[in-house]
Design a protein around this motif. Structure first.
Motif, PDB file in Angstrom:
ATOM      1  N   ASN A 230     -86.231 -20.287  -0.065  1.00  0.00           N
ATOM      2  CA  ASN A 230     -86.838 -21.546   0.359  1.00  0.00           C
ATOM      3  C   ASN A 230     -87.819 -22.039  -0.698  1.00  0.00           C
ATOM      4  O   ASN A 230     -88.565 -21.251  -1.286  1.00  0.00           O
ATOM      5  N   SER A 231     -87.785 -23.330  -0.939  1.00  0.00           N
ATOM      6  CA  SER A 231     -88.743 -23.965  -1.860  1.00  0.00           C
ATOM      7  C   SER A 231     -88.711 -23.325  -3.246  1.00  0.00           C
ATOM      8  O   SER A 231     -89.746 -23.134  -3.879  1.00  0.00           O
ATOM      9  N   ILE A 232     -87.528 -22.994  -3.709  1.00  0.00           N
ATOM     10  CA  ILE A 232     -87.358 -22.470  -5.067  1.00  0.00           C
ATOM     11  C   ILE A 232     -87.302 -23.649  -6.035  1.00  0.00           C
ATOM     12  O   ILE A 232     -86.696 -24.678  -5.742  1.00  0.00           O
ATOM     13  N   GLN A 233     -87.927 -23.506  -7.200  1.00  0.00           N
ATOM     14  CA  GLN A 233     -87.886 -24.549  -8.222  1.00  0.00           C
ATOM     15  C   GLN A 233     -87.387 -23.974  -9.544  1.00  0.00           C
ATOM     16  O   GLN A 233     -87.862 -22.918  -9.978  1.00  0.00           O
ATOM     17  N   LEU A 234     -86.451 -24.660 -10.150  1.00  0.00           N
ATOM     18  CA  LEU A 234     -86.017 -24.360 -11.503  1.00  0.00           C
ATOM     19  C   LEU A 234     -86.342 -25.586 -12.352  1.00  0.00           C
ATOM     20  O   LEU A 234     -85.788 -26.668 -12.120  1.00  0.00           O
ATOM     21  N   GLN A 235     -87.223 -25.415 -13.315  1.00  0.00           N
ATOM     22  CA  GLN A 235     -87.672 -26.542 -14.124  1.00  0.00           C
ATOM     23  C   GLN A 235     -87.263 -26.324 -15.580  1.00  0.00           C
ATOM     24  O   GLN A 235     -87.687 -25.356 -16.213  1.00  0.00           O
ATOM     25  N   SER A 236     -86.421 -27.214 -16.087  1.00  0.00           N
ATOM     26  CA  SER A 236     -85.952 -27.143 -17.486  1.00  0.00           C
ATOM     27  C   SER A 236     -85.348 -25.772 -17.780  1.00  0.00           C
ATOM     28  O   SER A 236     -85.628 -25.164 -18.810  1.00  0.00           O
ATOM     29  N   CYS A 237     -84.505 -25.294 -16.882  1.00  0.00           N
ATOM     30  CA  CYS A 237     -83.845 -23.998 -17.060  1.00  0.00           C
ATOM     31  C   CYS A 237     -82.399 -24.205 -17.500  1.00  0.00           C
ATOM     32  O   CYS A 237     -81.784 -25.225 -17.206  1.00  0.00           O
ATOM     33  N   TYR A 238     -81.850 -23.206 -18.196  1.00  0.00           N
ATOM     34  CA  TYR A 238     -80.527 -23.314 -18.794  1.00  0.00           C
ATOM     35  C   TYR A 238     -79.611 -22.218 -18.249  1.00  0.00           C
ATOM     36  O   TYR A 238     -80.053 -21.105 -17.963  1.00  0.00           O
ATOM     37  N   ALA A 239     -78.323 -22.555 -18.147  1.00  0.00           N
ATOM     38  CA  ALA A 239     -77.274 -21.564 -17.922  1.00  0.00           C
ATOM     39  C   ALA A 239     -76.190 -21.863 -18.953  1.00  0.00           C
ATOM     40  O   ALA A 239     -75.474 -22.860 -18.840  1.00  0.00           O
ATOM     41  N   LEU A 240     -76.102 -21.014 -19.944  1.00  0.00           N
ATOM     42  CA  LEU A 240     -75.242 -21.272 -21.102  1.00  0.00           C
ATOM     43  C   LEU A 240     -74.304 -20.092 -21.358  1.00  0.00           C
ATOM     44  O   LEU A 240     -74.692 -18.934 -21.201  1.00  0.00           O
ATOM     45  N   ASN A 241     -73.081 -20.405 -21.737  1.00  0.00           N
ATOM     46  CA  ASN A 241     -72.159 -19.398 -22.272  1.00  0.00           C
ATOM     47  C   ASN A 241     -71.992 -18.194 -21.349  1.00  0.00           C
ATOM     48  O   ASN A 241     -72.115 -17.040 -21.760  1.00  0.00           O
ATOM     49  N   THR A 242     -71.707 -18.496 -20.082  1.00  0.00           N
ATOM     50  CA  THR A 242     -71.359 -17.425 -19.145  1.00  0.00           C
ATOM     51  C   THR A 242     -69.874 -17.150 -19.338  1.00  0.00           C
ATOM     52  O   THR A 242     -69.033 -17.969 -18.975  1.00  0.00           O
ATOM     53  N   LYS A 243     -69.552 -15.999 -19.898  1.00  0.00           N
ATOM     54  CA  LYS A 243     -68.209 -15.772 -20.440  1.00  0.00           C
ATOM     55  C   LYS A 243     -67.146 -15.545 -19.371  1.00  0.00           C
ATOM     56  O   LYS A 243     -65.979 -15.880 -19.582  1.00  0.00           O
ATOM     57  N   THR A 244     -67.502 -14.929 -18.237  1.00  0.00           N
ATOM     58  CA  THR A 244     -66.506 -14.648 -17.211  1.00  0.00           C
ATOM     59  C   THR A 244     -66.852 -15.248 -15.860  1.00  0.00           C
ATOM     60  O   THR A 244     -66.000 -15.246 -14.968  1.00  0.00           O
ATOM     61  N   GLY A 245     -68.052 -15.730 -15.659  1.00  0.00           N
ATOM     62  CA  GLY A 245     -68.475 -16.229 -14.355  1.00  0.00           C
ATOM     63  C   GLY A 245     -68.946 -17.665 -14.411  1.00  0.00           C
ATOM     64  O   GLY A 245     -68.609 -18.427 -15.320  1.00  0.00           O
ATOM     65  N   CYS A 246     -69.741 -18.029 -13.404  1.00  0.00           N
ATOM     66  CA  CYS A 246     -70.268 -19.391 -13.317  1.00  0.00           C
ATOM     67  C   CYS A 246     -71.711 -19.424 -13.801  1.00  0.00           C
ATOM     68  O   CYS A 246     -72.344 -18.388 -13.993  1.00  0.00           O
ATOM     69  N   GLY A 247     -72.248 -20.629 -13.971  1.00  0.00           N
ATOM     70  CA  GLY A 247     -73.619 -20.773 -14.433  1.00  0.00           C
ATOM     71  C   GLY A 247     -74.637 -20.410 -13.364  1.00  0.00           C
ATOM     72  O   GLY A 247     -75.474 -19.533 -13.554  1.00  0.00           O
ATOM     73  N   ILE A 248     -74.570 -21.074 -12.202  1.00  0.00           N
ATOM     74  CA  ILE A 248     -75.499 -20.830 -11.094  1.00  0.00           C
ATOM     75  C   ILE A 248     -74.682 -20.726  -9.814  1.00  0.00           C
ATOM     76  O   ILE A 248     -73.948 -21.658  -9.466  1.00  0.00           O
ATOM     77  N   SER A 249     -74.792 -19.602  -9.104  1.00  0.00           N
ATOM     78  CA  SER A 249     -74.086 -19.400  -7.839  1.00  0.00           C
ATOM     79  C   SER A 249     -75.101 -19.494  -6.699  1.00  0.00           C
ATOM     80  O   SER A 249     -76.111 -18.791  -6.701  1.00  0.00           O
TER      81      SER A 249
END
Length: 622
Positions: A230-249
């Motif tokens: 609850n009330s989680i914040q991601l500010q200017s965060c990156y998900a790059l080059n995930t070779k076998t999966g997804c960026g954010i699940s």
């Protein structure tokens, strides 16, 4: 007194008075960063902890104790920070000393620190701080991880985590049962069985600032899958080059805000909505602002994906506001049919999905998967789960996006299908954008129909003309005759509902005419010609045998109402006296209405030159 190393200090047998001070030049050698000041506690018999409490070999009673202020440096406990050394014990001792001495900050200076044990903050307000995101590197082995557990107000700042291949690391960083945690400038890479960064259970109000997952070779980038996200914040965060999966699940998200994320080259899509029997999907208010996403590294994978293995998934409130996407697409949230091969659809519900102000450089097509929203810029205000677009194999045409209820169809309507029209595949209730005919069709239980201007703006036609044989609503057709003259036949008036209008407009400046023909005469004429740019003809069907000309004007047309003059009095001389031709652009059409003539109450006059008008003596009565 000064000592060169910890070995020298332990071997010394000098007699010291209580509170005498000594200075250690280095842990292993002078200048290695592990030195510092100590005082002599003559009565102490505490165990040597490798850094802050030192027992001399030949002295039973009395200990040197480090003067530490508010920070413990792992090098003062013997951490070397080189890839060839194991710093597990040194880091563990330093962390234990923080707890024992109630020192809040554990500092990791520049270097690469190998550990086979977890580095977990368990005290309220505790801080793990590196020198920089790229300079302080924690190398994980034997399933180790970094994170928090059962604490509040913890901080994880300015370091990099790298899990070594084949070491069974589940997560790189785990915030677990730790509300109000701050994670800032943390970079995670390596090999994981789950993911690089995970927000665990009951870690509400945790904030991530400028955190990266990059080159995650196994596993996903980020997980928000636990209760209490609850009330989680991601500010200017990156998900790059995930070779076998997804960026954010994401499975669990309540009032979660992701601001200015950057997502690139994530094999299984950038943001995944996940549900399984033991991981129910419950997303309530997920806001993504200023999204930046490049295409996934697996061809045709969408920006957003659904992975519904089993169980319940309820998405209620997804808002994506602004940004740039190269290859934008997302699931069709209205029925979820065929999202993932072999996935079930029971137990899924979705409401209040809003996608707006996304700029794209293209869109993805996945011929093997149904149920994706795709489309080029601009996608605006696609509310209430309404951007319903499925791209079919073989279609290379433009994508059309239709707002829900724009043509009075229920919210549960089927996807908008794209591709050459196939009446066998089209199910009742389906919308279909036929790229070959350049029109939008709707199919119901009685048949399929071409929809008109009230539901879709048809792009300018060049070459292929739309099929007008089944129109059931007012229709607007802009025609571009730049390449060649165009002739467009109207359907029989008997096949068109009474009162329906068809408007045809020549939009180019070429000399090529647009000719409208009809077996059902248009005010007595079998054809009408549009010769100048922006000339427009609007006709209305009587539902039986003829079309009435509603208007036939160009861009410079004027309509005057005059009940005091007869049509016979409107001559070239009258026009130049009252409406000098020189004041009107060439080709201007003037229509006089409500004239005193009972039998013929309109007159059409066109400017031929700077001094002359042409009076249409056979203007039809309206």
């Amino acid at each position: 007194m000064k000592f060169n190393s910890m070995v020298d200090l332990r071997a010394d047998a000098t007699v010291f008075n209580p509170n005498d001070l000594i200075h250690l030049l280095g842990y292993y050698s002078p200048g290695d960063g592990g030195g510092g000041d100590f005082y002599w506690d003559a009565a102490s018999t505490e165990n040597d902890n490798g850094g802050s409490i030192i027992k001399r070999t030949s002295v039973a009673t009395g200990r040197f104790k480090a003067i530490l202020n508010d920070v413990i440096n792992v090098k003062r406990f013997g951490a070397r920070g080189t890839i060839d050394d194991d710093d597990t014990l040194a880091i563990a001792n330093a962390l234990a000393a923080c707890v024992a001495m109630n020192i809040l900050t554990l500092y990791i200076p520049q270097g690469e620190y190998v550990t086979t044990q977890n580095i977990v903050l368990t005290q309220n307000h505790q801080i793990l701080k590196g020198e920089s995101r790229g300079g302080s590197i924690i190398k994980l082995k034997s399933g180790a991880r970094v994170g928090t557990g059962n604490t509040q107000y913890a901080q994880l700042l300015s370091f990099k985590i790298d899990a070594v291949e084949g070491e069974g690391c589940v997560n790189g960083l785990l915030v677990d049962s730790s509300p109000l945690t701050l994670v800032e400038d943390v970079y995670v890479t390596g090999y994981y069985t789950e993911c690089g960064i995970r927000v665990g259970a009951n870690s509400y109000s945790t904030r991530f600032v400028r955190c990266f997952t990059n080159n995650i070779y196994t596993g996903d980038g980020w997980w928000l899958r636990n209760e209490g996200n609850n009330s989680i914040q991601l500010q200017s965060c990156y998900a790059l080059n995930t070779k076998t999966g997804c960026g954010i699940s994401i499975s669990q998200a309540n009032n979660v805000v992701i601001d200015a994320p950057q997502l690139e080259a994530n094999k299984e899509g950038h943001i995944q909505f996940y549900a399984a029997t033991n991981v129910p999907g419950a997303i309530r208010s997920l806001v993504i602002n200023d999204l930046y996403a490049e295409q996934s590294c697996s061809p045709n994978k969408p920006t957003f994906t659904i992975k519904h293995e089993s169980g319940v998934m309820n998405i209620r409130g997804l808002y994506v506001n602004g940004g740039y996407v190269n290859g934008f697409s997302m699931p069709y949230f209205a029925d979820f049919s065929g999202i993932i091969s072999g996935s079930g659809t029971a137990g899924i519900s979705c409401h209040n999905v809003n996608i707006q102000n996304i700029t794209t450089a293209g869109y993805n097509i996945d011929a093997s998967v149904r149920g994706y929203i795709t489309g080029p810029a601009p996608l605006t205000d696609l509310t209430d789960c309404c951007p319903l677009v499925v791209t079919l194999p073989g279609n290379a045409g433009n994508v059309a996006v239709v707002r829900n209820r724009s043509i009075g169809i229920a919210e549960s309507m089927q996807p908008l299908l794209l591709g050459p029209y196939n009446p066998i595949l089209a199910q009742a209730g389906a919308l279909w954008y036929d790229a070959t005919q350049d029109n939008l069709r709707f199919k119901d239980a009685k048949g399929d129909y071409i929809l008109g201007a009230r539901s879709l703006y048809i792009p300018p036609v060049i070459g292929t003309l739309p099929d007008l044989s089944k129109i059931k609503q007012d229709y607007f057709i802009p025609l571009n005759a730049t390449n060649a003259a165009i002739t467009i036949p109207l359907p029989a008036a008997s096949s068109v509902p009474a009162g329906l209008t068809i408007t045809i407009k020549k939009i180019d400046a070429s000399a090529n005419p647009v000719t409208i023909t009809s077996a059902s005469l248009m005010d007595g004429a079998g054809s009408r010609t549009l010769s100048a740019q922006y000339e427009t003809l609007t006709v209305m069907s009587d539902g039986s045998s003829i079309y009435r000309v509603v208007s036939a004007v160009n861009a410079n047309s004027n309509v005057f109402s005059n009940t005091s003059i007869a049509k016979t009095a409107i001559t070239n001389t009258y026009l130049n006296t009252n409406y000098p031709a020189a004041t009107y652009p060439a080709g201007t059409l003037v229509v006089f209405t409500n004239l005193s003539d009972a039998a013929a109450n309109t007159a059409e006059c066109r400017r031929l030159s700077a001094t002359a008008w042409s009076v249409n003596a056979t203007a039809a009565k309206l």
